[in-house]
Structures are given as structure tokens and as C-alpha cells.
Design a protein around this motif. Structure first.
Motif, PDB file in Angstrom:
ATOM      1  N   LEU A 176      38.158  52.788  27.832  1.00 48.75           N
ATOM      2  CA  LEU A 176      37.715  52.325  26.514  1.00 48.75           C
ATOM      3  C   LEU A 176      38.505  51.102  26.065  1.00 48.75           C
ATOM      4  O   LEU A 176      38.047  50.336  25.220  1.00 48.75           O
ATOM      5  CB  LEU A 176      37.866  53.451  25.487  1.00 48.75           C
ATOM      6  CG  LEU A 176      36.998  54.689  25.720  1.00 48.75           C
ATOM      7  CD1 LEU A 176      37.331  55.760  24.690  1.00 48.75           C
ATOM      8  CD2 LEU A 176      35.520  54.335  25.653  1.00 48.75           C
ATOM      9  N   GLY A 177      39.713  50.937  26.607  1.00 44.68           N
ATOM     10  CA  GLY A 177      40.508  49.768  26.272  1.00 44.68           C
ATOM     11  C   GLY A 177      40.323  48.651  27.278  1.00 44.68           C
ATOM     12  O   GLY A 177      40.045  47.512  26.926  1.00 44.68           O
ATOM     13  N   CYS A 178      40.464  48.984  28.561  1.00 46.35           N
ATOM     14  CA  CYS A 178      40.294  47.995  29.622  1.00 46.35           C
ATOM     15  C   CYS A 178      40.080  48.740  30.933  1.00 46.35           C
ATOM     16  O   CYS A 178      40.783  49.705  31.227  1.00 46.35           O
ATOM     17  CB  CYS A 178      41.526  47.085  29.717  1.00 46.35           C
ATOM     18  SG  CYS A 178      41.394  45.841  31.028  1.00 46.35           S
ATOM     19  N   ASN A 179      39.125  48.275  31.729  1.00 44.43           N
ATOM     20  CA  ASN A 179      38.807  48.955  32.977  1.00 44.43           C
ATOM     21  C   ASN A 179      39.858  48.747  34.059  1.00 44.43           C
ATOM     22  O   ASN A 179      39.899  49.497  35.034  1.00 44.43           O
ATOM     23  CB  ASN A 179      37.442  48.507  33.503  1.00 44.43           C
ATOM     24  CG  ASN A 179      36.296  49.195  32.786  1.00 44.43           C
ATOM     25  OD1 ASN A 179      36.489  50.244  32.170  1.00 44.43           O
ATOM     26  ND2 ASN A 179      35.119  48.608  32.833  1.00 44.43           N
ATOM     27  N   VAL A 180      40.690  47.716  33.912  1.00 43.56           N
ATOM     28  CA  VAL A 180      41.708  47.461  34.946  1.00 43.56           C
ATOM     29  C   VAL A 180      42.741  48.584  35.005  1.00 43.56           C
ATOM     30  O   VAL A 180      42.955  49.177  36.069  1.00 43.56           O
ATOM     31  CB  VAL A 180      42.377  46.089  34.711  1.00 43.56           C
ATOM     32  CG1 VAL A 180      43.516  45.881  35.715  1.00 43.56           C
ATOM     33  CG2 VAL A 180      41.357  44.967  34.830  1.00 43.56           C
ATOM     34  N   PRO A 181      43.428  48.942  33.891  1.00 41.64           N
ATOM     35  CA  PRO A 181      44.345  50.092  33.976  1.00 41.64           C
ATOM     36  C   PRO A 181      43.622  51.404  34.220  1.00 41.64           C
ATOM     37  O   PRO A 181      44.201  52.345  34.765  1.00 41.64           O
ATOM     38  CB  PRO A 181      45.058  50.089  32.611  1.00 41.64           C
ATOM     39  CG  PRO A 181      44.146  49.350  31.702  1.00 41.64           C
ATOM     40  CD  PRO A 181      43.468  48.320  32.547  1.00 41.64           C
ATOM     41  N   ALA A 182      42.343  51.482  33.814  1.00 39.65           N
ATOM     42  CA  ALA A 182      41.580  52.705  34.058  1.00 39.65           C
ATOM     43  C   ALA A 182      41.386  52.929  35.554  1.00 39.65           C
ATOM     44  O   ALA A 182      41.547  54.046  36.053  1.00 39.65           O
ATOM     45  CB  ALA A 182      40.230  52.627  33.351  1.00 39.65           C
ATOM     46  N   VAL A 183      41.035  51.864  36.271  1.00 37.11           N
ATOM     47  CA  VAL A 183      40.877  51.977  37.722  1.00 37.11           C
ATOM     48  C   VAL A 183      42.215  52.307  38.370  1.00 37.11           C
ATOM     49  O   VAL A 183      42.293  53.120  39.296  1.00 37.11           O
ATOM     50  CB  VAL A 183      40.289  50.677  38.294  1.00 37.11           C
ATOM     51  CG1 VAL A 183      40.330  50.685  39.818  1.00 37.11           C
ATOM     52  CG2 VAL A 183      38.848  50.487  37.819  1.00 37.11           C
ATOM     53  N   THR A 184      43.289  51.704  37.873  1.00 39.98           N
ATOM     54  CA  THR A 184      44.620  52.009  38.405  1.00 39.98           C
ATOM     55  C   THR A 184      44.978  53.477  38.188  1.00 39.98           C
ATOM     56  O   THR A 184      45.600  54.116  39.046  1.00 39.98           O
ATOM     57  CB  THR A 184      45.673  51.113  37.738  1.00 39.98           C
ATOM     58  OG1 THR A 184      45.307  49.740  37.912  1.00 39.98           O
ATOM     59  CG2 THR A 184      47.044  51.349  38.344  1.00 39.98           C
ATOM     60  N   CYS A 208      34.179  48.512  28.582  1.00 44.04           N
ATOM     61  CA  CYS A 208      35.503  47.922  28.459  1.00 44.04           C
ATOM     62  C   CYS A 208      35.673  47.427  27.032  1.00 44.04           C
ATOM     63  O   CYS A 208      34.915  46.572  26.568  1.00 44.04           O
ATOM     64  CB  CYS A 208      35.671  46.771  29.445  1.00 44.04           C
ATOM     65  SG  CYS A 208      37.316  46.008  29.428  1.00 44.04           S
ATOM     66  N   GLY A 209      36.647  47.983  26.331  1.00 50.03           N
ATOM     67  CA  GLY A 209      36.809  47.679  24.910  1.00 50.03           C
ATOM     68  C   GLY A 209      37.076  46.215  24.632  1.00 50.03           C
ATOM     69  O   GLY A 209      36.622  45.664  23.636  1.00 50.03           O
ATOM     70  N   ARG A 210      37.804  45.531  25.502  1.00 51.80           N
ATOM     71  CA  ARG A 210      38.129  44.126  25.251  1.00 51.80           C
ATOM     72  C   ARG A 210      36.895  43.239  25.270  1.00 51.80           C
ATOM     73  O   ARG A 210      36.839  42.216  24.632  1.00 51.80           O
ATOM     74  CB  ARG A 210      39.148  43.627  26.282  1.00 51.80           C
ATOM     75  CG  ARG A 210      40.530  44.180  26.063  1.00 51.80           C
ATOM     76  CD  ARG A 210      41.573  43.452  26.870  1.00 51.80           C
ATOM     77  NE  ARG A 210      41.336  43.587  28.294  1.00 51.80           N
ATOM     78  CZ  ARG A 210      41.230  42.564  29.124  1.00 51.80           C
ATOM     79  NH1 ARG A 210      41.285  41.337  28.680  1.00 51.80           N
ATOM     80  NH2 ARG A 210      41.045  42.756  30.405  1.00 51.80           N
ATOM     81  N   SER A 211      35.875  43.643  26.054  1.00 48.98           N
ATOM     82  CA  SER A 211      34.658  42.842  26.106  1.00 48.98           C
ATOM     83  C   SER A 211      33.771  43.095  24.892  1.00 48.98           C
ATOM     84  O   SER A 211      32.898  42.283  24.582  1.00 48.98           O
ATOM     85  CB  SER A 211      33.869  43.163  27.382  1.00 48.98           C
ATOM     86  OG  SER A 211      33.424  44.511  27.372  1.00 48.98           O
ATOM     87  N   LEU A 212      33.968  44.222  24.199  1.00 53.05           N
ATOM     88  CA  LEU A 212      33.145  44.549  23.030  1.00 53.05           C
ATOM     89  C   LEU A 212      33.772  44.068  21.732  1.00 53.05           C
ATOM     90  O   LEU A 212      33.080  43.882  20.746  1.00 53.05           O
ATOM     91  CB  LEU A 212      32.912  46.065  22.961  1.00 53.05           C
ATOM     92  CG  LEU A 212      32.149  46.660  24.132  1.00 53.05           C
ATOM     93  CD1 LEU A 212      32.031  48.170  23.953  1.00 53.05           C
ATOM     94  CD2 LEU A 212      30.769  46.062  24.273  1.00 53.05           C
ATOM     95  N   VAL A 213      35.090  43.917  21.735  1.00 56.56           N
ATOM     96  CA  VAL A 213      35.764  43.496  20.517  1.00 56.56           C
ATOM     97  C   VAL A 213      35.555  42.008  20.283  1.00 56.56           C
ATOM     98  O   VAL A 213      35.284  41.576  19.214  1.00 56.56           O
ATOM     99  CB  VAL A 213      37.273  43.806  20.614  1.00 56.56           C
ATOM    100  CG1 VAL A 213      37.985  43.234  19.405  1.00 56.56           C
ATOM    101  CG2 VAL A 213      37.521  45.286  20.707  1.00 56.56           C
TER     102      VAL A 213
END
Length: 213
Positions: A176-184, A208-213
Motif C-alpha cells: 500500500l506504500g510502495c511495491n519495492v519493499p513489499a516485494v523485498t 502502490c500508494g506513491r503512484s496514487l498520492v
């Protein structure tokens, strides 16, 4: 050796005698925290609580990020002060060094300038930094309050039906915040199959929250 042998029943009797001398048992009193904790793992009450918590999580993230990044303080700081100042003091607007560090001379905002000192600083310091800060502050709050493992217990049955475990909810929340740390974070899953399944779910269903904000 034969004289030192004791039977299994005698061994357990010895264990009981030793534990009886050193272990003391107090009276258990159920606290309000215990009651709330139980309510969060029972589907009847846990699901509404989970929806409310995740909605509050997302709302706080979007409102904080929006007020600082999308139309707030950081945009005004970079576009109204930092970019005009760089364009005014940097020599030779037609040189390649200007395009490298400042970007397009006709740009009126840092996001579209595409320079190292304009778009580079704006995206990293004006967007990503604050999004990551508020997101992980809220994640820390969920973890330290003990709600995150209870949420994993709540969704464990549901995720088992698709071959995942309850703690796969952690990469989902990070997404919900960013897919990069989510994948990690999918490395906490046990098998390559589970990690691949979770990464696929993140790519398709978790915004990905950063793309929606």
C-alpha cells in the motif's frame, strides 16, 4: 549403568517434584487488553476491526502525503523557490551541464524539469522521503501495539486457501506504500512458489500508494 536407570514414570515424577519446588503459579486475571486482543482474531469482530484499521491506515497515509507532496508544502517549496533560484543563478541555460543538473529551461515545476538538482531532489526528498517516513511510522505503531500478528492470525485461514500463510499480509500492507519493499518482504515466505504467488498478487491487486498520492 543398570543401577542408575529409572523408568519413564519415575522420570516424570522427578520432573514434577523439581518443577513443584521452583515454579509458582499466580491467579490469571483477564485484562481489557486481553479482551481486545481476542476480539481482533475472531472473524465476527476481527474482520470489521481489520477493515477499519486498514482504512484508517490508508486515509492517514494519503492525507499526510497529499498535504506535504501532491499539493502541499514540498511542491510550493521546490516549484516557487528552489527551481526559479536555480534557473536564475545557473550560467549558460543552453549548455549540456545546465540540462544535466537543472533540466529543461522552460520547465515551470521540478517534476517536469528532469534535472539532477530539480526532479532528482524533488522526487527523493519531496515525495519518497515523506511517504516512507509516515508509512513506516504507522507500520511501527501496528507492530508495537501487537495488532500486526493478530491480523496475520485473522487472515491465515483465508490465505491458506490460496497456498499462503497469514504473515503474507505483511507484504500486502507494505504494498500500500510502495511495491519495492513489499516485494523485498516476500522473502519471509517459506517457498519460491509462495514468494512468486505473493509477488504476482502485489503486481496485480495491491496499488502502490506513491503512484496514487
Amino acid at each position: 549403568m543398570a543401577g542408575n536407570y529409572i523408568s519413564e514414570d519415575e522420570r516424570w515424577d522427578l520432573v514434577d517434584k523439581i518443577s513443584g519446588r521452583i515454579v509458582t503459579y499466580g491467579e490469571y486475571k483477564q485484562s481489557l487488553r486481553d479482551v481486545i486482543g481476542e476480539l481482533t482474531v475472531v472473524p465476527l469482530t476481527g474482520i470489521p476491526v481489520a477493515i477499519a484499521v486498514l482504512y484508517a491506515f490508508w486515509s492517514i497515509f494519503c492525507s499526510f502525503a497529499g498535504s506535504l507532496m501532491t499539493d502541499g508544502f514540498m511542491v510550493k517549496l521546490f516549484d516557487n523557490y528552489w527551481l526559479p533560484w536555480l534557473q536564475s543563478v545557473w550560467p549558460d541555460p543552453n549548455g549540456w551541464i545546465y540540462f544535466l543538473f537543472v533540466g529543461d529551461p522552460a520547465a515551470d515545476n521540478c517534476f517536469e524539469a528532469f534535472g539532477m538538482l530539480t526532479s532528482g531532489l524533488f522526487v527523493s526528498l519531496g515525495v519518497v522521503l515523506w511517504a516512507v517516513l509516515i508509512f513506516y511510522l504507522m507500520m511501527t505503531l501496528l507492530e508495537d501495539s501487537g495488532y500486526l500478528p493478530r491480523l496475520a492470525v485473522l487472515v491465515d485461514t483465508l490465505l491458506h486457501k490460496i497456498g499462503l500463510h497469514g504473515y503474507a499480509i505483511v507484504p500486502a500492507i507494505l504494498g500500500l506504500g510502495c511495491n519495492v519493499p513489499a516485494v523485498t518482504a516476500t522473502r519471509i515466505l517459506e517457498t519460491k512458489k509462495q514468494r512468486f504467488m505473493m509477488m504476482t498478487l502485489l503486481a496485480i491487486f495491491i496499488p502502490c500508494g506513491r503512484s496514487l498520492v
